[in-house]
Design an enzyme around this catalytic site. Structure first.
Site, PDB file in Angstrom:
ATOM      1  N   PHE A 121       1.673   4.171   7.908  1.00 44.19           N
ATOM      2  CA  PHE A 121       2.302   2.970   7.360  1.00 44.19           C
ATOM      3  C   PHE A 121       3.588   3.412   6.673  1.00 44.19           C
ATOM      4  O   PHE A 121       3.558   3.970   5.572  1.00 44.19           O
ATOM      5  CB  PHE A 121       1.321   2.335   6.379  1.00 44.19           C
ATOM      6  CG  PHE A 121       1.727   1.026   5.769  1.00 44.19           C
ATOM      7  CD1 PHE A 121       1.533  -0.165   6.448  1.00 44.19           C
ATOM      8  CD2 PHE A 121       2.228   0.977   4.478  1.00 44.19           C
ATOM      9  CE1 PHE A 121       1.854  -1.380   5.852  1.00 44.19           C
ATOM     10  CE2 PHE A 121       2.539  -0.232   3.871  1.00 44.19           C
ATOM     11  CZ  PHE A 121       2.356  -1.412   4.571  1.00 44.19           C
ATOM     12  N   ALA A 122       4.727   3.209   7.323  1.00 42.69           N
ATOM     13  CA  ALA A 122       5.999   3.729   6.824  1.00 42.69           C
ATOM     14  C   ALA A 122       6.770   2.639   6.093  1.00 42.69           C
ATOM     15  O   ALA A 122       7.630   1.966   6.661  1.00 42.69           O
ATOM     16  CB  ALA A 122       6.819   4.299   7.976  1.00 42.69           C
ATOM     17  N   GLU A 125      10.225   4.117   0.367  1.00 44.22           N
ATOM     18  CA  GLU A 125      11.486   4.835   0.508  1.00 44.22           C
ATOM     19  C   GLU A 125      11.852   5.493  -0.824  1.00 44.22           C
ATOM     20  O   GLU A 125      11.254   5.170  -1.870  1.00 44.22           O
ATOM     21  CB  GLU A 125      12.598   3.873   0.934  1.00 44.22           C
ATOM     22  CG  GLU A 125      12.374   3.236   2.295  1.00 44.22           C
ATOM     23  CD  GLU A 125      13.496   2.310   2.724  1.00 44.22           C
ATOM     24  OE1 GLU A 125      13.380   1.738   3.816  1.00 44.22           O
ATOM     25  OE2 GLU A 125      14.487   2.167   1.968  1.00 44.22           O
ATOM     26  N   PRO A 126      12.830   6.415  -0.827  1.00 46.89           N
ATOM     27  CA  PRO A 126      13.201   7.075  -2.080  1.00 46.89           C
ATOM     28  C   PRO A 126      13.553   6.108  -3.206  1.00 46.89           C
ATOM     29  O   PRO A 126      13.256   6.375  -4.376  1.00 46.89           O
ATOM     30  CB  PRO A 126      14.417   7.920  -1.671  1.00 46.89           C
ATOM     31  CG  PRO A 126      14.182   8.241  -0.238  1.00 46.89           C
ATOM     32  CD  PRO A 126      13.535   7.000   0.329  1.00 46.89           C
ATOM     33  N   GLY A 351     -16.789  20.530 -20.748  1.00 43.23           N
ATOM     34  CA  GLY A 351     -16.162  21.496 -21.637  1.00 43.23           C
ATOM     35  C   GLY A 351     -15.225  22.427 -20.875  1.00 43.23           C
ATOM     36  O   GLY A 351     -14.549  22.024 -19.927  1.00 43.23           O
ATOM     37  N   GLU A 375      -0.509   2.148  -3.105  1.00 43.85           N
ATOM     38  CA  GLU A 375      -0.826   0.741  -2.868  1.00 43.85           C
ATOM     39  C   GLU A 375      -0.323  -0.136  -4.015  1.00 43.85           C
ATOM     40  O   GLU A 375      -0.842  -1.207  -4.285  1.00 43.85           O
ATOM     41  CB  GLU A 375      -2.329   0.526  -2.645  1.00 43.85           C
ATOM     42  CG  GLU A 375      -2.737   0.386  -1.205  1.00 43.85           C
ATOM     43  CD  GLU A 375      -2.754   1.739  -0.468  1.00 43.85           C
ATOM     44  OE1 GLU A 375      -2.319   2.740  -1.063  1.00 43.85           O
ATOM     45  OE2 GLU A 375      -3.197   1.786   0.683  1.00 43.85           O
TER      46      GLU A 375
END
Length: 391
Positions: A121-122, A125-126, A351, A375
């Site tokens: 699923f593209a 974006e940057p 711990g 998402e």
């Protein structure tokens, strides 16, 4: 639809498989950043690549409620295992289920359901992550193809240019569902189409795998599209500007699945914590006797039960068609935040040993941090929830 009896049998088989085959491989997956080939083959044989896809196209055709119950079982082990087939069933496959033409569904969905093809699923974006409405990847009509007498938008095809970031399964993908702007003059959220782009086309380039904090074995990478030419029928559906609404609908389904995954991981973290508390002694007493440990266990169990109930309620609303937006966001928001707190308590209960590599709670602590981001971040879910309330 799978009958109740058949579904119960499926859950039992899946639960046994997770505990017998996948859980023993978790440490190796984390170290090697790779899912063993035998587990991939078994996932295909079990139909896991298509459990959320329609039966008429080779999937199992599970209802959304059944899908989230399956996902909770998958959440009991390394999230990377579910990621193998998560995009086929989820955000990539759902693009075709929700908006694809009959020809596109017939051609691609059976191949996704069998695992013959891995889809990605593209969208991200940057500079367009949690708000993809401002994406800049472009799709313009291809002047080099004869449009033919009946060609619509896109003429005879399209040319795609742009860069996508953090794309799940990109290094293994055979095909990308690429979201690109078809109308540069349209306002944010408008003029966006989605295209089926095979990974082998000229101009498609996948970068090296990202080095992530957690979720080793679940590969992501940047994908660049440089002058990629696709035919007219690569456009998903009939509308060149319907991509954003398709993405939002697909993401709503995906948010509910991620919420279920969070509930499954929470169950594992609690079981690890209870087992450790029973077995570990301090000062001559089991740490389970200490009220502070009991309080942390109680808080975690309560949050897990609340998350599970919320996911199942949201799934019922989704199946009924009464709420396919607010409830998935609420479930994803609450469950992803809750599992982060549960993971933190699990490390605290363990711990110093909980901080050491090789211990399941340490690995899961790193893994679950991503759920609050993809998402749509928790902050995006807050906006979705509030906007739906105020409509």
């Amino acid at each position: 639809m799978v009958s109740t009896t058949e579904f119960d049998e499926l859950i039992e088989v899946l639960r046994d498989f997770i505990r017998r085959e996948v859980m023993p491989a978790e440490a190796g997956i984390d170290e090697s950043d790779e899912i063993p080939g035998r587990l991939i083959a078994q996932a295909k044989e079990m139909g896991l690549y298509g459990y959320a896809l329609p039966a008429e196209f080779g999937g199992l055709g599970l209802s959304v409620r059944q899908q989230v119950l399956v996902t909770m079982e998958l959440g009991y082990t390394s999230p990377a295992f579910r990621s193998l087939f998560g995009t086929n069933n989820g955000i990539a496959g759902q693009v075709l289920v929700l908006a694809g033409t009959e020809e596109q569904r017939k051609h691609w969905l059976p191949r996704l359901a069998s695992g013959e093809v891995v889809a990605s699923f593209a969208l991200t974006e940057p500079d367009a992550g949690s708000d993809p409405s401002r994406l800049v990847t472009s799709a313009v009509p291809d002047p080099g193809l004869d449009p033919g007498p009946e060609a619509g938008p896109g003429g005879g095809g399209w040319v795609i240019d742009g860069l996508k970031r953090y794309i799940t399964n990109a290094p293994a993908a055979d095909v990308f569902m690429v979201f690109a702007r078809t109308d540069p003059a349209a306002p944010p959220g408008k003029g966006i189409g989605v295209f089926i782009v095979p990974a082998g086309l000229d101009g498609v380039s996948v970068a090296a795998k990202d080095h992530k904090m957690g979720q080793a074995g679940a590969w992501t990478a940047d994908v660049s599209f440089s002058g990629v030419r696709v035919p007219r029928d690569a456009l998903v559906g009939e509308a060149a500007a319907a991509g954003y609404s398709t993405a939002m609908r697909s993401l709503a389904h995906g948010r509910l699945i991620i919420a279920a995954l969070c509930a499954g991981v929470a169950a594992r973290l609690i079981d690890e914590s209870v087992t450790y508390a029973r077995e570990r002694s301090q000062g001559g007493h089991p740490i389970a006797d200490y009220q502070l440990v009991q309080a942390m266990l109680a808080d975690s169990q309560t949050e897990y039960m609340a998350a599970r109930a919320l996911v199942l309620d949201a799934a019922a609303r989704y199946d009924a068609g009464t709420d396919q937006r607010l409830a998935p966001s609420a479930a994803k928001y609450f469950a992803s935040e809750a599992v982060g707190r549960i993971a933190d308590r699990a490390v605290q209960i363990h711990g110093g040993s909980g901080y050491m590599r090789g211990v399941p709670v340490e690995r899961l602590y790193r893994d679950v941090r991503l759920f609050r981001i993809y998402e749509g971040t928790s902050q995006i879910q807050q906006l979705v929830i509030a906007r739906e309330m105020l409509r």
